[in-house]
Write a protein that holds these residues in place. Structure first.
Motif, PDB file in Angstrom:
ATOM      1  N   GLY A 143      48.222  37.926  37.014  1.00 49.66           N
ATOM      2  CA  GLY A 143      46.875  37.440  37.278  1.00 49.66           C
ATOM      3  C   GLY A 143      46.057  38.498  37.989  1.00 49.66           C
ATOM      4  N   ALA A 144      44.765  38.542  37.691  1.00 49.23           N
ATOM      5  CA  ALA A 144      43.884  39.524  38.319  1.00 49.23           C
ATOM      6  C   ALA A 144      43.681  39.193  39.788  1.00 49.23           C
ATOM      7  N   GLY A 145      43.504  40.225  40.590  1.00 47.31           N
ATOM      8  CA  GLY A 145      43.257  40.040  42.010  1.00 47.31           C
ATOM      9  C   GLY A 145      41.856  39.516  42.265  1.00 47.31           C
ATOM     10  N   GLN A 146      41.657  39.071  43.468  1.00 48.01           N
ATOM     11  CA  GLN A 146      40.362  38.504  43.856  1.00 48.01           C
ATOM     12  C   GLN A 146      39.306  39.594  43.985  1.00 48.01           C
ATOM     13  N   ASP A 147      38.078  39.281  43.536  1.00 45.68           N
ATOM     14  CA  ASP A 147      36.952  40.183  43.761  1.00 45.68           C
ATOM     15  C   ASP A 147      36.518  40.073  45.219  1.00 45.68           C
ATOM     16  N   LEU A 148      36.238  41.204  45.834  1.00 50.99           N
ATOM     17  CA  LEU A 148      35.744  41.250  47.203  1.00 50.99           C
ATOM     18  C   LEU A 148      34.269  41.620  47.206  1.00 50.99           C
ATOM     19  N   GLN A 149      33.552  41.190  48.237  1.00 58.02           N
ATOM     20  CA  GLN A 149      32.127  41.473  48.326  1.00 58.02           C
ATOM     21  C   GLN A 149      31.798  42.133  49.649  1.00 58.02           C
ATOM     22  N   ARG A 189      29.608  47.344  40.928  1.00 57.66           N
ATOM     23  CA  ARG A 189      31.006  46.927  40.880  1.00 57.66           C
ATOM     24  C   ARG A 189      31.917  48.154  40.895  1.00 57.66           C
ATOM     25  N   LEU A 190      32.847  48.154  41.821  1.00 62.33           N
ATOM     26  CA  LEU A 190      33.888  49.183  41.855  1.00 62.33           C
ATOM     27  C   LEU A 190      35.179  48.536  41.386  1.00 62.33           C
ATOM     28  N   ARG A 191      35.561  48.857  40.178  1.00 61.89           N
ATOM     29  CA  ARG A 191      36.751  48.235  39.605  1.00 61.89           C
ATOM     30  C   ARG A 191      38.026  48.724  40.293  1.00 61.89           C
ATOM     31  N   ASP A 192      38.983  47.815  40.383  1.00 63.47           N
ATOM     32  CA  ASP A 192      40.307  48.105  40.926  1.00 63.47           C
ATOM     33  C   ASP A 192      40.294  48.310  42.443  1.00 63.47           C
ATOM     34  N   GLN A 193      39.165  47.990  43.113  1.00 70.76           N
ATOM     35  CA  GLN A 193      39.098  48.175  44.554  1.00 70.76           C
ATOM     36  C   GLN A 193      39.059  46.842  45.304  1.00 70.76           C
ATOM     37  N   GLY A 194      39.336  45.744  44.602  1.00 69.03           N
ATOM     38  CA  GLY A 194      39.348  44.430  45.227  1.00 69.03           C
ATOM     39  C   GLY A 194      40.741  44.029  45.663  1.00 69.03           C
ATOM     40  N   GLY A 195      40.989  42.716  45.660  1.00 67.23           N
ATOM     41  CA  GLY A 195      42.284  42.211  46.078  1.00 67.23           C
ATOM     42  C   GLY A 195      43.378  42.593  45.103  1.00 67.23           C
ATOM     43  N   PRO A 196      44.620  42.661  45.574  1.00 66.25           N
ATOM     44  CA  PRO A 196      45.737  43.063  44.705  1.00 66.25           C
ATOM     45  C   PRO A 196      46.012  42.010  43.635  1.00 66.25           C
ATOM     46  N   GLY A 197      46.412  42.477  42.455  1.00 65.93           N
ATOM     47  CA  GLY A 197      46.756  41.571  41.369  1.00 65.93           C
ATOM     48  C   GLY A 197      48.053  40.834  41.658  1.00 65.93           C
ATOM     49  N   ARG A 198      48.244  39.729  40.957  1.00 63.79           N
ATOM     50  CA  ARG A 198      49.449  38.928  41.121  1.00 63.79           C
ATOM     51  C   ARG A 198      50.441  39.231  40.015  1.00 63.79           C
ATOM     52  N   HIS A 199      51.681  39.442  40.403  1.00 64.58           N
ATOM     53  CA  HIS A 199      52.765  39.634  39.439  1.00 64.58           C
ATOM     54  C   HIS A 199      52.458  40.760  38.452  1.00 64.58           C
ATOM     55  N   GLY A 200      51.955  41.866  38.979  1.00 61.04           N
ATOM     56  CA  GLY A 200      51.705  43.031  38.143  1.00 61.04           C
ATOM     57  C   GLY A 200      50.360  43.022  37.453  1.00 61.04           C
ATOM     58  N   GLY A 201      49.517  42.022  37.720  1.00 58.61           N
ATOM     59  CA  GLY A 201      48.190  41.971  37.121  1.00 58.61           C
ATOM     60  C   GLY A 201      47.265  43.002  37.744  1.00 58.61           C
TER      61      GLY A 201
END
Length: 314
Positions: A143-149, A189-201
């Motif tokens: 699952g994708a990680g959470q977006d941060l603001q 938007r800065l991709r890949d700079q938010g919350g960590p993905g779940r289970h390798g997401g």
């Protein structure tokens, strides 16, 4: 375990749109985020609860199945076995056919509800523990990680020129390049700079909203600028040249004789750069404000009196 009303958790109506759900979730996530509420167990609980509700209601398939199943949650709980049997099929003699195609779970015998990841027991029972692919079977989907603001305030001049800027978010230093012409309230938007993905997401994104600080010299309207320029009464009456400082450097302007107070001059292409449109600029409007001489000498007063006598008022 108790039935969770995800709509109530997010504070939205059952007919809420995806955008309304997203907006409600982001508001709660900002309010109860652990970084904002350190060592606050209640805020952490509500943050996780909002995440869980968003995980379901923002996914059309999960939301549909949640809506179908939720009304029968207590009746399902009262059935013998109350959930998934060892085989991964719904247990307790409860009639699941109304929630499935043709009365079963499809060719693989797995759950129709998918996998919920690491959430509450209610979520796990509803989406993860009723089939071979759920948590009960030891599997989990990425699952994708959470977006941060975050918000970043910059001066008007920096918004004009753009350039590199280093910011710190959650203790991590990030370097970004600001494009000239960015607007107040604009979000990047800065991709890949938010919350960590779940289970390798994949990781989530970092959304940065820019706030442009007010400037004493300029008023910005879109890509145009307005600037007040003091002009002596002598130059206004007799005409002349005057140098004006602009964001792109000094500019020499010509002032016609007998220029009235608050006259506006337009300098084409001397306004704000158009965002991500190289070589395109708005206009700069100069508002000429006449200034009167102060602390007149006796000789100056006499000369003005002579001038006034030549132009008697009617």
């Amino acid at each position: 375990m108790d039935y969770k009303d995800y709509y109530k958790v997010l504070g939205v109506d059952k007919n809420a749109t995806t955008e309304q759900i997203k907006k409600a979730y982001r508001k709660l996530a900002r309010q109860h985020h652990p970084d904002v509420n350190p060592n606050d167990a209640e805020a952490e609980r509500r943050f996780k609860e909002a995440n869980e509700a968003n995980e379901v209601l923002s996914d059309p398939d999960k939301r549909k199945k949640y809506d179908q199943f939720g009304a029968d949650w207590q009746r399902y709980q009262q059935q013998p076995g109350g959930g998934a049997g060892r085989s991964g099929q719904p247990g307790g003699g409860f009639d699941w056919s109304q929630y499935t195609q043709g009365g079963d779970f499809g060719g693989g015998g797995g759950s129709p509800f998918g996998d919920g990841g690491d959430f509450s027991d209610f979520f796990g029972s509803l989406f993860g523990n009723m089939g071979g692919g759920g948590r009960g079977a030891g599997g989990s989907r990425p699952g994708a990680g959470q977006d941060l603001q975050a918000e970043l305030e910059i001066p008007l001049e920096e918004a004009y020129h753009g350039g590199p800027r280093t910011i710190t978010v959650n203790g991590k230093s990030l370097r970004l390049n600001i494009s000239p012409g960015i607007a107040d309230g604009q979000t990047i938007r800065l991709r890949d700079q938010g919350g960590p993905g779940r289970h390798g997401g994949p990781n989530g994104s970092l959304l940065i909203t820019f706030r442009i600080a007010s400037d004493a010299r300029y008023v910005r309207t879109g890509n145009d600028l307005t600037q007040d320029v003091p002009v002596s009464i002598y130059t206004a009456l007799l005409g002349g040249e005057q140098t004006v400082d602009t964001l792109s450097g000094p500019v020499k302007i010509k002032i016609k004789p007998e220029t009235a107070n608050s006259t506006r001059l337009r300098l084409r292409g001397k306004g704000f750069p158009v965002y991500k449109q190289d070589g395109q600029f708005g206009d700069l409007y100069l508002r000429l404000n006449l200034t009167l001489p102060q602390n007149l000498t006796d000789q100056e007063k006499e000369l003005f009196q002579q001038l006034a006598a030549l132009r008697p008022t009617t």
